[in-house]
Design an enzyme around this catalytic site. Structure first.
Site, short mmCIF file in Angstrom:
data_model
loop_
_atom_site.label_atom_id
_atom_site.label_comp_id
_atom_site.label_asym_id
_atom_site.label_seq_id
_atom_site.Cartn_x
_atom_site.Cartn_y
_atom_site.Cartn_z
N TRP A 99 15.50 20.72 0.99
CA TRP A 99 16.12 21.71 0.12
C TRP A 99 17.27 22.42 0.81
CZ3 TRP A 99 15.11 20.16 -4.32
CH2 TRP A 99 13.86 19.62 -4.63
N ASP A 166 16.47 31.21 1.04
CA ASP A 166 15.69 30.56 -0.01
C ASP A 166 14.22 30.69 0.38
OD1 ASP A 166 14.35 28.84 -1.69
OD2 ASP A 166 15.61 27.10 -1.30
N LYS A 190 6.53 27.79 -7.09
CA LYS A 190 5.86 27.50 -5.83
C LYS A 190 4.79 28.53 -5.48
CE LYS A 190 8.30 23.88 -4.55
NZ LYS A 190 7.70 22.53 -4.42
#
Length: 353
Positions: A99, A166, A190
């Site tokens: 990511w 993030d 998540k």
């Protein structure tokens, strides 16, 4: 039979949150369903306001110049929005996984994006340390927890420039000085709620400093001015995330849930290290408390192990296709009992072998 949900995302949610969200879909306001009321109605405006307020409260950022937003587009849209709103000359990125690599790729459409450090050559099994962050960069970007590879940043750098993080897979899971960050973003699915919304926490005084024109839908200032309601928001994910934040506050907040997360991680990694049939993927000092990645050393035992997992009601343990093996995602709502159930199966496999 109880199902033990170790899925990496969409994530496990508390049963009371799922129940209340389900009830709201049937009836939420004066006989209307949550998903059919106007997003401009007082009933939903109150939901959005509470979700934003709880986010800042739990992160300890109330009254410190931050605004919370619930936006659509996932964390992946933030890869572009961060650069669009902050990048003027150059920026530095820490590359610790899939990511973060995607964040770099998306930001590079603006050029002048640099990797300050990377663990890609080692298969992302550790977090780089001791790197320099040039003080003339516009911002520094990092990913706090790497779901696929099972690594987590334990100590963040002292940064002279704005720091963007993030936190999609470990938001609200551990106590940090969140005021060190100028932008925090996290896809809900998540560790916070269902897929469909992304929490963005922005320190207002870093905005409005780029020379480019920013489309309204990509402009943080525009979303802030409209109370995170510039366009129709993702109503159900925001409401469910709000319920989850209420649940976390009732438990005692981040400090309370961190203690539970520590117990789960300690139990899980202890079994991985003591059981000769399994091997941890990430280096020990950088292991994630949210996602334990490991492999089965003897492939001949794979069918037996997976049959035992199914019989025990253990779901979502398969590792990401880029790593293989297994991944136990231990998000906030996963109980210690679920981890115990998995550890028992691993121990029983050792006895059979």
């Amino acid at each position: 039979m109880k199902i033990h949900n170790f899925s990496a995302g969409p994530c496990i949610l508390p049963q009371e949150v799922i129940q209340k969200a389900a009830e709201a879909v049937v009836e939420f306001d004066n006989g209307l369903s949550l998903i059919e009321i106007s997003h401009r109605s007082k009933a939903f405006v109150d939901v959005m306001e509470e979700a934003r307020s709880l986010s800042l409260e739990l992160l300890g950022l109330e009254g410190k110049g931050y605004k919370a937003l619930f936006l659509a587009g996932g964390a992946s849209l933030q890869f572009v929005m961060v650069a669009m709103n902050l990048l003027e000359k150059r920026a530095g990125y820490l590359n610790t996984g899939t990511w973060s690599k995607n964040a770099i790729k998306e930001a590079q459409i603006f050029d002048d994006i640099y990797e300050v450090a990377s663990s890609e050559a080692a298969g992302y099994n550790y977090i780089p340390k001791g790197y320099d962050i040039p003080s003339d960069y516009d911002y520094f970007h990092c990913t706090s927890n790497n779901t696929i590879f099972g690594t987590q940043i334990k100590s963040f750098p002292n940064c002279e420039i704005p720091m963007v993080c993030d936190m999609s897979s470990d938001i609200f899971s551990r106590v940090l000085d969140f005021s060190k960050f100028d932008i925090i973003y996290a896809g809900a699915q998540k560790n916070m709620g269902p897929a469909g919304t992304t929490l963005v926490v922005v320190k207002e005084d870093i905005l409005g400093k780029v020379s480019r024109k920013i489309p309204a839908m990509l402009d943080y200032k525009q979303h802030i001015s409209k109370g995170s309601m510039y366009n129709t928001p993702p109503v159900f994910p925001v409401y469910t995330s709000m319920l989850n934040l209420r649940w976390l506050k009732k438990l005692g907040g981040i400090a309370a849930i961190e203690k539970e997360n520590d117990k789960k991680a300690q139990l899980m990694y202890s079994e991985i290290d003591l059981n000769p049939l399994f091997n941890g993927y990430a280096v020990k000092e950088d292991r994630s408390k949210m996602n334990a990645t490991f492999t089965l050393e003897n492939e001949n035992l794979k069918e037996t192990f997976e049959t035992m997992l199914k019989e025990a009601g253990i779901n979502g343990l398969n590792g990401h296709r880029s790593v293989g093996g297994y991944r136990a995602s231990m998000y906030n709502a996963l109980s210690l009992d679920s981890v115990k159930a998995l550890v028992e199966v691993m121990s029983e496999l050792e006895q059979k072998a």
